[in-house]
Design an enzyme around this catalytic site. Structure first.
Site, PDB file in Angstrom:
ATOM      1  N   LYS A   1       0.826  -1.217   0.000  1.00  0.00           N
ATOM      2  CA  LYS A   1       0.000   0.000   0.000  1.00  0.00           C
ATOM      3  C   LYS A   1       0.857   1.263   0.000  1.00  0.00           C
ATOM      4  O   LYS A   1       0.479   2.263  -0.592  1.00  0.00           O
ATOM      5  CB  LYS A   1      -0.955   0.001   1.203  1.00  0.00           C
ATOM      6  CG  LYS A   1      -2.079  -1.022   1.037  1.00  0.00           C
ATOM      7  CD  LYS A   1      -3.265  -0.744   1.925  1.00  0.00           C
ATOM      8  CE  LYS A   1      -4.411  -1.685   1.553  1.00  0.00           C
ATOM      9  NZ  LYS A   1      -5.562  -1.576   2.410  1.00  0.00           N
TER      10      LYS A   1
ATOM     11  N   LYS B   1      -4.772  -8.764  -6.649  1.00  0.00           N
ATOM     12  CA  LYS B   1      -6.009  -8.967  -5.882  1.00  0.00           C
ATOM     13  C   LYS B   1      -7.105  -8.007  -6.347  1.00  0.00           C
ATOM     14  O   LYS B   1      -6.815  -6.849  -6.632  1.00  0.00           O
ATOM     15  CB  LYS B   1      -5.682  -8.704  -4.400  1.00  0.00           C
ATOM     16  CG  LYS B   1      -6.772  -9.089  -3.435  1.00  0.00           C
ATOM     17  CD  LYS B   1      -6.421  -8.666  -2.013  1.00  0.00           C
ATOM     18  CE  LYS B   1      -6.689  -7.207  -1.784  1.00  0.00           C
ATOM     19  NZ  LYS B   1      -7.030  -6.825  -0.402  1.00  0.00           N
TER      20      LYS B   1
ATOM     21  N   LYS C   1     -11.084  -2.726  -3.774  1.00  0.00           N
ATOM     22  CA  LYS C   1     -12.018  -1.609  -3.958  1.00  0.00           C
ATOM     23  C   LYS C   1     -11.305  -0.324  -4.346  1.00  0.00           C
ATOM     24  O   LYS C   1     -11.912   0.565  -4.908  1.00  0.00           O
ATOM     25  CB  LYS C   1     -12.920  -1.417  -2.739  1.00  0.00           C
ATOM     26  CG  LYS C   1     -12.252  -1.337  -1.394  1.00  0.00           C
ATOM     27  CD  LYS C   1     -13.304  -1.024  -0.324  1.00  0.00           C
ATOM     28  CE  LYS C   1     -13.488  -2.123   0.701  1.00  0.00           C
ATOM     29  NZ  LYS C   1     -12.318  -2.348   1.555  1.00  0.00           N
TER      30      LYS C   1
HETATM   31  N1  AQP Z   1      -9.921  -9.914  -3.502  1.00  0.00           N
HETATM   32  C1  AQP Z   1     -10.271 -10.459  -2.333  1.00  0.00           C
HETATM   33  N2  AQP Z   1     -10.476 -11.783  -2.237  1.00  0.00           N
HETATM   34  C2  AQP Z   1     -10.845 -12.370  -1.060  1.00  0.00           C
HETATM   35  N3  AQP Z   1     -11.029 -11.656   0.073  1.00  0.00           N
HETATM   36  C3  AQP Z   1     -10.831 -10.325   0.023  1.00  0.00           C
HETATM   37  N4  AQP Z   1     -10.922  -9.357   0.940  1.00  0.00           N
HETATM   38  C4  AQP Z   1     -10.634  -8.159   0.387  1.00  0.00           C
HETATM   39  N5  AQP Z   1     -10.345  -8.317  -0.915  1.00  0.00           N
HETATM   40  C5  AQP Z   1     -10.447  -9.655  -1.173  1.00  0.00           C
HETATM   41  C6  AQP Z   1     -11.272  -9.606   2.327  1.00  0.00           C
HETATM   42  O1  AQP Z   1     -12.257  -8.661   2.710  1.00  0.00           O
HETATM   43  C7  AQP Z   1     -12.050  -8.332   4.079  1.00  0.00           C
HETATM   44  C8  AQP Z   1     -12.014  -6.863   4.249  1.00  0.00           C
HETATM   45  O2  AQP Z   1     -10.946  -6.284   3.583  1.00  0.00           O
HETATM   46  P1  AQP Z   1     -10.708  -4.733   3.765  1.00  0.00           P
HETATM   47  O3  AQP Z   1     -11.649  -3.965   2.959  1.00  0.00           O
HETATM   48  O4  AQP Z   1     -10.695  -4.366   5.187  1.00  0.00           O
HETATM   49  O5  AQP Z   1      -9.259  -4.499   3.269  1.00  0.00           O
HETATM   50  P2  AQP Z   1      -8.520  -5.026   2.038  1.00  0.00           P
HETATM   51  O6  AQP Z   1      -8.187  -6.463   2.207  1.00  0.00           O
HETATM   52  O7  AQP Z   1      -7.357  -4.088   1.862  1.00  0.00           O
HETATM   53  O8  AQP Z   1      -9.589  -4.886   0.873  1.00  0.00           O
HETATM   54  P3  AQP Z   1      -9.499  -4.033  -0.403  1.00  0.00           P
HETATM   55  O9  AQP Z   1     -10.728  -4.211  -1.201  1.00  0.00           O
HETATM   56  O10 AQP Z   1      -8.200  -4.306  -1.124  1.00  0.00           O
HETATM   57  O11 AQP Z   1      -9.507  -2.570   0.198  1.00  0.00           O
HETATM   58  P4  AQP Z   1      -8.568  -1.372  -0.158  1.00  0.00           P
HETATM   59  O12 AQP Z   1      -8.590  -1.274  -1.634  1.00  0.00           O
HETATM   60  O13 AQP Z   1      -9.174  -0.173   0.541  1.00  0.00           O
HETATM   61  O14 AQP Z   1      -7.227  -1.714   0.381  1.00  0.00           O
HETATM   62  C9  AQP Z   1     -10.776  -9.016   4.543  1.00  0.00           C
HETATM   63  O15 AQP Z   1     -11.129 -10.209   5.219  1.00  0.00           O
HETATM   64  C10 AQP Z   1     -10.095  -9.336   3.249  1.00  0.00           C
HETATM   65  O16 AQP Z   1      -9.268 -10.485   3.369  1.00  0.00           O
END
Ligand code: AQP
Length: 340
Positions: free
Chosen positions: A118, A201, A204
């Site tokens: 990040k 991955k 969002k």
């Molecule tokens: N691509 C994914 N596949 C499976 N699980 C996922 N999770 C997120 N993306 C995937 C799971 O969703 C939960 C919450 O994640 P988060 O929003 O707190 O943070 P993150 O993992 O950083 O998700 P994003 O979408 O990538 O957010 P941003 O873009 O803001 O960093 C967790 O259980 C995660 O494993």
């Protein structure tokens, strides 16, 4: 020392840092719903304090927190059965987070791959909060003495850090106070990948909207994104081995399996030999049939934001019945004078 028995309790959270994606749904929310029942007490959290580790527009943060809550409920989380909260309304998370900042070691934090991903090349300009995030995440979990945490694969390292913190705190203070939390990383879609790049991955915050399916996408958008998803020219294999070296094919099959509650083997037995031109419409139809009812229920719930706010306030009162005594006991263990 006799081993403490902990109440079976599930905690997990999602950042309101944007709209929900199919990755969040399959990796997290769908499994939160599965764990709601008689076996565990369940607490699910909109982790707004984590979200601001990178810049969030305040109005968007409020909207995204309510929409996330709507998404939880629309997907099947019952606010009577589970405790639904936003993190900032339960101050014990941040308070225990500070204690854990003093337990976690710099070397442990420097190994966290999510910070490296990040912060990227601009690590000197990243917030201190982004670096310390995993210690707050450990506090989110341990302030409930949670025994199980359902998460996607990307959170595995943070769960290991949570165990490292408990494993240092307990002997440092000569107690058996924090449990060794079990990560629950299960199912066919523990890591849903970008539709544009099978090595990344689905996220969002990816600048490309075409890379992800948003929970609020309509049927046309879902079908279009799946039709345009990157694939390879070969037909689908009939066995898992045939997915080796084909990350995009594996991703679409995993999504199909998770959405249809089947194993990858079962899906390949059904679709092996098909070209993507035939498989993609099947996947689009399945995705629309599963996600459509959730997104329309989310939209309905979002028409009454005051009710969402009431649900979150009620959740925080219930949560604090658990967290306040655990924090107080932690302070006692650490040696903080209590109010008289
Ligand atoms: N691509 C994914 N596949 C499976 N699980 C996922 N999770 C997120 N993306 C995937 C799971 O969703 C939960 C919450 O994640 P988060 O929003 O707190 O943070 P993150 O993992 O950083 O998700 P994003 O979408 O990538 O957010 P941003 O873009 O803001 O960093 C967790 O259980 C995660 O494993």
């Amino acid at each position: 020392m006799t081993e403490t028995t902990f109440t079976p309790r599930v905690f997990s959270g999602i950042q309101p840092s944007g709209g929900l994606t199919l990755g969040n749904y399959l990796g997290a929310i769908k499994r939160f719903v599965d764990m709601q029942g008689d076996t565990f007490e369940t607490i699910y959290c909109m982790v707004d304090l984590h979200a601001i580790t990178v810049w969030q527009n305040p109005a968007d943060l409020i909207h995204n927190t309510r929409e996330l809550c709507a998404g939880f409920i629309a997907a099947g989380i019952d606010p009577e059965k589970s405790i639904l909260i936003n993190q900032s309304q339960v101050p014990e998370h941040a308070q225990l987070g500070w204690i854990f900042n003093c337990v976690a070691r710099m070397g442990w934090m420097q190994r966290m791959t999510q910070f490296k991903d990040k912060a990227g090349k601009n690590a000197q300009n990243a917030s201190l909060g982004l670096f310390g995030y995993p210690a707050l995440m450990a506090a989110d979990i341990l302030v409930y003495h949670a025994t199980h945490v359902p998460v996607g694969e990307d959170q595995k390292q943070h769960l290991e850090l949570t165990r490292d913190i408990a494993a240092k705190f307990n002997p440092d203070y000569g107690v058996d106070f924090f449990p060794m939390t079990e990560p629950v990383i299960e199912g066919a879609a523990t890591r849903v990948m970008s539709l544009r790049d099978g090595s990344k991955k689905m996220s969002k915050s990816d600048p490309s909207d075409a890379s992800r399916i948003n929970m609020t996408d309509d049927a046309d958008a879902i079908a279009r994104k799946i039709r345009k998803a990157k694939t390879d020219p070969d037909a689908l294999p009939s066995e898992v081995k045939g997915l080796e070296g084909r990350p995009e094919a594996r991703n679409l099959i995993n999504i199909y399996a998770a959405l249809s509650d089947q194993s990858v083997d079962q899906v390949l037995a059904e679709v092996g030999g098909k070209q993507f031109g035939a498989f993609k419409p099947m996947l689009a139809e399945l995705a629309v049939s599963k996600l459509g009812p959730i997104s329309s229920e989310m939209a309905r719930l979002m028409n009454d934001p005051a009710e969402i706010d009431r649900i979150l306030s009620r959740g925080s009162l219930r949560a604090r019945e658990i967290t306040a005594p655990i924090l107080r006991k932690t302070y006692d263990i650490v040696g903080m004078v209590a109010p008289v």
